[in-house]
Design an enzyme around this catalytic site. Structure first.
Site, PDB file in Angstrom:
ATOM      1  N   MET A   1       0.779  -1.292   0.091  1.00 23.93           N
ATOM      2  CA  MET A   1      -0.075   0.010   0.376  1.00 23.93           C
ATOM      3  C   MET A   1       0.791   1.181   0.236  1.00 23.93           C
ATOM      4  O   MET A   1       0.545   2.329   0.168  1.00 23.93           O
ATOM      5  CB  MET A   1      -0.967   0.058   1.323  1.00 23.93           C
ATOM      6  CG  MET A   1      -2.029  -1.203   1.375  1.00 23.93           C
ATOM      7  SD  MET A   1      -3.391  -0.825   1.961  1.00 23.93           S
ATOM      8  CE  MET A   1      -2.920  -0.662   3.862  1.00 23.93           C
ATOM      9  N   GLY A   2       2.195   1.149  -0.342  1.00 24.06           N
ATOM     10  CA  GLY A   2       3.061   2.347  -0.418  1.00 24.06           C
ATOM     11  C   GLY A   2       3.642   2.557   0.789  1.00 24.06           C
ATOM     12  O   GLY A   2       3.638   1.945   1.656  1.00 24.06           O
TER      13      GLY A   2
ATOM     14  N   LEU B   1       6.694   2.862   1.359  1.00 28.50           N
ATOM     15  CA  LEU B   1       7.675   1.831   1.504  1.00 28.50           C
ATOM     16  C   LEU B   1       8.667   2.055   2.588  1.00 28.50           C
ATOM     17  O   LEU B   1       9.117   3.242   2.774  1.00 28.50           O
ATOM     18  CB  LEU B   1       8.259   1.456   0.301  1.00 28.50           C
ATOM     19  CG  LEU B   1       7.218   1.067  -0.927  1.00 28.50           C
ATOM     20  CD1 LEU B   1       8.042   0.621  -2.142  1.00 28.50           C
ATOM     21  CD2 LEU B   1       6.343   0.114  -0.436  1.00 28.50           C
ATOM     22  N   HIS B   2       9.260   1.134   3.398  1.00 23.47           N
ATOM     23  CA  HIS B   2      10.170   1.136   4.449  1.00 23.47           C
ATOM     24  C   HIS B   2      11.112  -0.106   4.354  1.00 23.47           C
ATOM     25  O   HIS B   2      10.857  -0.901   3.250  1.00 23.47           O
ATOM     26  CB  HIS B   2       9.824   1.177   5.869  1.00 23.47           C
ATOM     27  CG  HIS B   2       8.711   0.371   6.090  1.00 23.47           C
ATOM     28  ND1 HIS B   2       9.007  -1.307   6.275  1.00 23.47           N
ATOM     29  CD2 HIS B   2       7.421   0.414   6.022  1.00 23.47           C
ATOM     30  CE1 HIS B   2       7.814  -1.715   6.530  1.00 23.47           C
ATOM     31  NE2 HIS B   2       6.797  -0.870   6.602  1.00 23.47           N
TER      32      HIS B   2
ATOM     33  N   HIS C   1       9.590  -3.304   3.653  1.00 21.49           N
ATOM     34  CA  HIS C   1       9.303  -3.739   2.063  1.00 21.49           C
ATOM     35  C   HIS C   1      10.270  -3.768   1.262  1.00 21.49           C
ATOM     36  O   HIS C   1      10.368  -5.044   0.281  1.00 21.49           O
ATOM     37  CB  HIS C   1       8.483  -2.227   1.473  1.00 21.49           C
ATOM     38  CG  HIS C   1       7.025  -2.100   2.131  1.00 21.49           C
ATOM     39  ND1 HIS C   1       6.906  -1.232   3.126  1.00 21.49           N
ATOM     40  CD2 HIS C   1       5.759  -3.096   2.008  1.00 21.49           C
ATOM     41  CE1 HIS C   1       5.728  -1.078   3.375  1.00 21.49           C
ATOM     42  NE2 HIS C   1       4.998  -1.788   2.959  1.00 21.49           N
TER      43      HIS C   1
ATOM     44  N   GLN D   1      -2.897 -12.094   7.855  1.00 18.20           N
ATOM     45  CA  GLN D   1      -3.068 -11.756   6.361  1.00 18.20           C
ATOM     46  C   GLN D   1      -2.241 -12.848   5.417  1.00 18.20           C
ATOM     47  O   GLN D   1      -3.087 -13.313   4.611  1.00 18.20           O
ATOM     48  CB  GLN D   1      -2.572 -10.342   5.950  1.00 18.20           C
ATOM     49  CG  GLN D   1      -2.469 -10.113   4.419  1.00 18.20           C
ATOM     50  CD  GLN D   1      -2.012  -8.758   4.143  1.00 18.20           C
ATOM     51  OE1 GLN D   1      -2.764  -7.878   4.408  1.00 18.20           O
ATOM     52  NE2 GLN D   1      -0.695  -8.254   4.099  1.00 18.20           N
TER      53      GLN D   1
ATOM     54  N   SER E   1       4.323   0.878   8.126  1.00 23.51           N
ATOM     55  CA  SER E   1       4.028   2.274   7.431  1.00 23.51           C
ATOM     56  C   SER E   1       3.040   2.979   8.592  1.00 23.51           C
ATOM     57  O   SER E   1       3.372   4.167   8.607  1.00 23.51           O
ATOM     58  CB  SER E   1       3.250   2.409   6.250  1.00 23.51           C
ATOM     59  OG  SER E   1       3.897   1.374   5.270  1.00 23.51           O
TER      60      SER E   1
HETATM   61  O1  PAF Z   1      -0.336  -5.799   3.409  1.00 21.05           O
HETATM   62  C1  PAF Z   1      -0.790  -4.688   2.814  1.00 21.05           C
HETATM   63  O2  PAF Z   1      -0.043  -3.899   2.424  1.00 21.05           O
HETATM   64  C2  PAF Z   1      -1.935  -4.936   2.122  1.00 21.05           C
HETATM   65  O3  PAF Z   1      -2.980  -5.691   2.909  1.00 21.05           O
HETATM   66  C3  PAF Z   1      -1.791  -5.556   0.799  1.00 21.05           C
HETATM   67  C4  PAF Z   1      -1.428  -6.933   0.768  1.00 21.05           C
HETATM   68  C5  PAF Z   1      -1.070  -4.736  -0.219  1.00 21.05           C
HETATM   69  C6  PAF Z   1      -3.433  -5.479   0.129  1.00 21.05           C
HETATM   70  O4  PAF Z   1      -3.879  -4.268  -0.042  1.00 21.05           O
END
Ligand code: PAF
Length: 279
Positions: A31-32, A34-35, A38, A154, A187
């Site tokens: 979801m941007g 980024l750190h 990521h 997740q 984030s």
């Molecule tokens: O973990 C995330 O950043 C979000 O939940 C994902 C997997 C990109 C889905 O929107």
């Protein structure tokens, strides 16, 4: 390595056609904002694939009505620098309309696993995640996709969806990256005040202490209740601190099977999640 940016499905498909002639494609959905966490996922994907595609999309349907969708940090230019330095070849940063065109009405549910733990506190969250991840995977069709263990539930939900829907991709789980002191990189850490940042690592310290006590034979309900008390006394509002089966996320009574200790707690207006393996 050159990094290209595409903002819609047509651009994505054109870019992917070129990348796929060069070899395998790895994918990191984000979801941007980024750190280094990521960046570690992108590096992991690049170890397994010729090119890495990173999506940057703040997915509206995984946020509840009173959650932080509107204030979620957005910084595409900086994200491009981070992704490039980590070895990505393509950023896909679609608009909401590109992912959910008018009339979009289908949703994927991962069943019971999406209704416990975070799913109990964030109704609909994992359906939103499952739906967007399935769409992104079907658009990119990578050989491998990398998810961080920081969002452990997740990861389990997506494993279930990929298995149940026969999505043709290998899932790689990458370990949680931590700041000095142990706070899991996220984030959302950007929301913490300087004072809260000093307290935030206690969530990880408490996880480790609780895990140690459970492994030493303290009944897990007792150990987790003590952990909740400790975090509450430090100003956290704990949603849950629970021992669960590492694969199914079912409640377990003993450490006979691989287990995870998972926590979610508010510090001021920031909700933090973390987890560690036990056994
Ligand atoms: O973990 C995330 O950043 C979000 O939940 C994902 C997997 C990109 C889905 O929107």
């Amino acid at each position: 390595m050159q990094l290209n940016l595409v903002k819609n499905i047509e651009g994505l498909q054109q870019a992917l056609a070129g990348l796929k002639t060069q070899g395998s494609v790895g994918f990191v959905p984000t979801m941007g904002a980024l750190h280094a966490g990521h960046a570690s996922l992108i590096k992991r994907a690049s170890e397994r694939s010729k090119n890495v595609v990173v999506s940057v999309f703040v997915n509206p349907i995984q946020f509840g009505p009173n959650e932080d969708f509107a204030k979620y940090p957005k910084m595409l230019e900086k994200d491009m620098e981070t992704a490039k330095a980590a070895g990505a070849s393509l950023i896909y940063a679609p608009s909401a309309g590109d992912i959910y065109p008018e009339g979009f009405s289908t949703s994927i549910s991962a069943g019971d696993m999406s209704k416990i733990l975070d799913g109990a506190f964030r109704p609909g969250h994992f359906d939103g995640v499952a739906t967007v991840v399935a769409k992104l995977l079907l658009r990119v069709l990578p050989q491998v996709v990398v998810f961080g263990e920081k969002d452990y539930q997740q990861l389990c939900v997506i494993r279930r969806v990929v298995r149940d829907l026969d999505l043709p991709v290998e899932i790689i789980a990458a370990p949680t990256m931590r700041e000095t002191g142990g706070l899991a990189m996220s984030s959302r850490n950007a929301y913490l005040t300087p004072e809260e940042r000093k307290t935030a690592p206690e969530i990880y310290i408490t996880l480790r202490e609780t895990a140690k006590r459970i492994k030493a034979g303290v009944p897990h309900r007792h150990a987790t209740a003590e952990g909740v008390d400790k975090l509450s006394s430090m100003g956290f509002k704990v949603d849950y601190l629970e021992l669960r089966d590492a694969a199914t996320l079912d409640l377990i009574e003993s450490l006979e099977r691989p287990a995870r200790l998972l926590v979610a707690a508010w510090l001021g207006s920031t909700r933090l999640i973390d987890n560690i393996v036990i056994g």
